[in-house]
Write a protein that holds these residues in place. Sequence first.
Motif, mmCIF file in Angstrom:
data_model
loop_
_atom_site.group_PDB
_atom_site.id
_atom_site.type_symbol
_atom_site.label_atom_id
_atom_site.label_comp_id
_atom_site.label_asym_id
_atom_site.label_seq_id
_atom_site.Cartn_x
_atom_site.Cartn_y
_atom_site.Cartn_z
ATOM 1 N N ASN A 60 10.530 7.091 -14.793
ATOM 2 C CA ASN A 60 9.788 8.049 -13.965
ATOM 3 C C ASN A 60 10.715 8.775 -12.998
ATOM 4 O OD1 ASN A 60 7.432 7.349 -15.226
ATOM 5 N ND2 ASN A 60 6.598 6.161 -13.527
ATOM 6 N N GLN A 106 5.772 11.663 -11.992
ATOM 7 C CA GLN A 106 4.841 10.852 -12.765
ATOM 8 C C GLN A 106 3.942 10.015 -11.853
ATOM 9 O OE1 GLN A 106 5.010 10.827 -16.461
ATOM 10 N NE2 GLN A 106 6.025 12.698 -15.754
ATOM 11 N N ALA A 107 2.779 9.645 -12.374
ATOM 12 C CA ALA A 107 1.922 8.706 -11.665
ATOM 13 C C ALA A 107 2.585 7.337 -11.655
ATOM 14 C CB ALA A 107 0.560 8.629 -12.349
ATOM 15 N N ALA A 108 2.234 6.526 -10.690
ATOM 16 C CA ALA A 108 2.805 5.181 -10.589
ATOM 17 C C ALA A 108 2.434 4.360 -11.814
ATOM 18 C CB ALA A 108 2.297 4.493 -9.327
ATOM 19 N N ASP A 114 0.812 -1.219 0.000
ATOM 20 C CA ASP A 114 0.000 0.000 0.000
ATOM 21 C C ASP A 114 0.845 1.269 0.000
ATOM 22 O OD1 ASP A 114 1.052 -0.040 2.535
ATOM 23 O OD2 ASP A 114 -0.863 0.056 3.596
ATOM 24 N N ASP A 140 2.086 5.041 -20.143
ATOM 25 C CA ASP A 140 3.134 4.080 -19.777
ATOM 26 C C ASP A 140 3.768 3.485 -21.020
ATOM 27 O OD1 ASP A 140 2.766 4.450 -17.072
ATOM 28 O OD2 ASP A 140 1.690 2.565 -16.737
ATOM 29 N N GLY A 200 0.800 1.813 -14.230
ATOM 30 C CA GLY A 200 -0.517 1.193 -14.197
ATOM 31 C C GLY A 200 -1.670 2.160 -14.134
ATOM 32 N N GLN A 201 -1.401 3.434 -13.847
ATOM 33 C CA GLN A 201 -2.497 4.404 -13.729
ATOM 34 C C GLN A 201 -2.876 5.026 -15.069
ATOM 35 O OE1 GLN A 201 -2.236 7.192 -10.501
ATOM 36 N NE2 GLN A 201 -1.265 5.726 -9.115
ATOM 37 N N ASN A 202 -1.972 4.975 -16.033
ATOM 38 C CA ASN A 202 -2.263 5.472 -17.378
ATOM 39 C C ASN A 202 -1.538 4.563 -18.363
ATOM 40 O OD1 ASN A 202 -2.309 6.865 -19.886
ATOM 41 N ND2 ASN A 202 -2.511 8.849 -18.844
ATOM 42 N N ASN A 251 5.723 6.076 -3.873
ATOM 43 C CA ASN A 251 6.132 5.915 -5.262
ATOM 44 C C ASN A 251 7.482 6.565 -5.533
ATOM 45 O OD1 ASN A 251 5.596 5.020 -7.981
ATOM 46 N ND2 ASN A 251 5.185 7.151 -8.520
#
Length: 313
Positions: free
Chosen positions: A251, A261-263, A172, A271, A265-267, A178
């Motif tokens: 990233n 950047q987002a982790a 989690d 990615d 798997g989020q986009n 991240n």
Amino acid sequence: MNAASHVAPVITAPNDSLTHDFPLRPFAIRHMLAGHPLLTLPRIAKLASDMPRDLIEYNSGAASITQDPDKVQTVDLDPVEIVNRIETAGAWMVLKRIEKSPEYRALLEDTLLSVARARGFDSLEDAGFSQIEGYLFVSSPNSTTPFHLDGEDNFFVQIHGDKTFAIFDNRDGAIADNAQVEYCTTKHRNLRYDDGFKPRGVEYHLVGGDGCYVPYQWPHWVRTAGTYSISMAVTWKTPEVRRLNDLHTFNSMLRGLGLPQAAPGQNAAWDGVKLAFFRTVRGLVEPLRKSETMRRVLRRIALGKNANYYLKT
């Protein structure tokens, strides 16, 4: 299995953990590698003398669980001396990428093949074991491996001596967020440890013949007891793990430019764009890594001026 193996390097696990827990949660294992001729001090000393110097990392074993990588104490011995004097050297050492030796590669593959067969597969490929690598650890009594995370799955096997191996659940992001995961993937593996993490952890007391499974990116620390230790990490990277590592690395580079950047798997579409660009550029740089001198230069560029602290000039 490989006919040259001295003993059958079979890994077993209680309660059918190889089926029920693998690869999502850690669990204890047993193995038949203790006493293998490739995993004795004289043979490890020979391996240390034969390996490229930048694939051997060592320092004082008097580290803390939370260790600043810029303040690691060194040991004024060469790798072969450390192995030969490990009982009194006060050192921690890892020989990286031992699969480059054909004998050790066969040992690693045989070990994982036993796991593949226990899980109902006929080959390493069918079981998803790719990019197989090995790391051989030799540690003096009362040495600590600081809290850190690794970018691969790992069957950790204890060959000689006893140690505590503590593994913590970070699924989690409460231990390492991240940004920290990116840093550990690209820069230095060490993390800050807090006693508040204890409820998330499980500790294994390992002696020769014991081991544990360490899932991808689960933080852990290790401490030897009153005798010297020999242990080995049998690692591999699935295509999904390689994809995640590449995204974490790119990233991290973008974060360093002020573009967090987002982790992964989020986009998915973004990615894919980042992954294609990163792998194209890496393909141009990768031939440079065949030279030990260039590996040292690239490590210094990526990790800073102290990145090669364990290499004598």
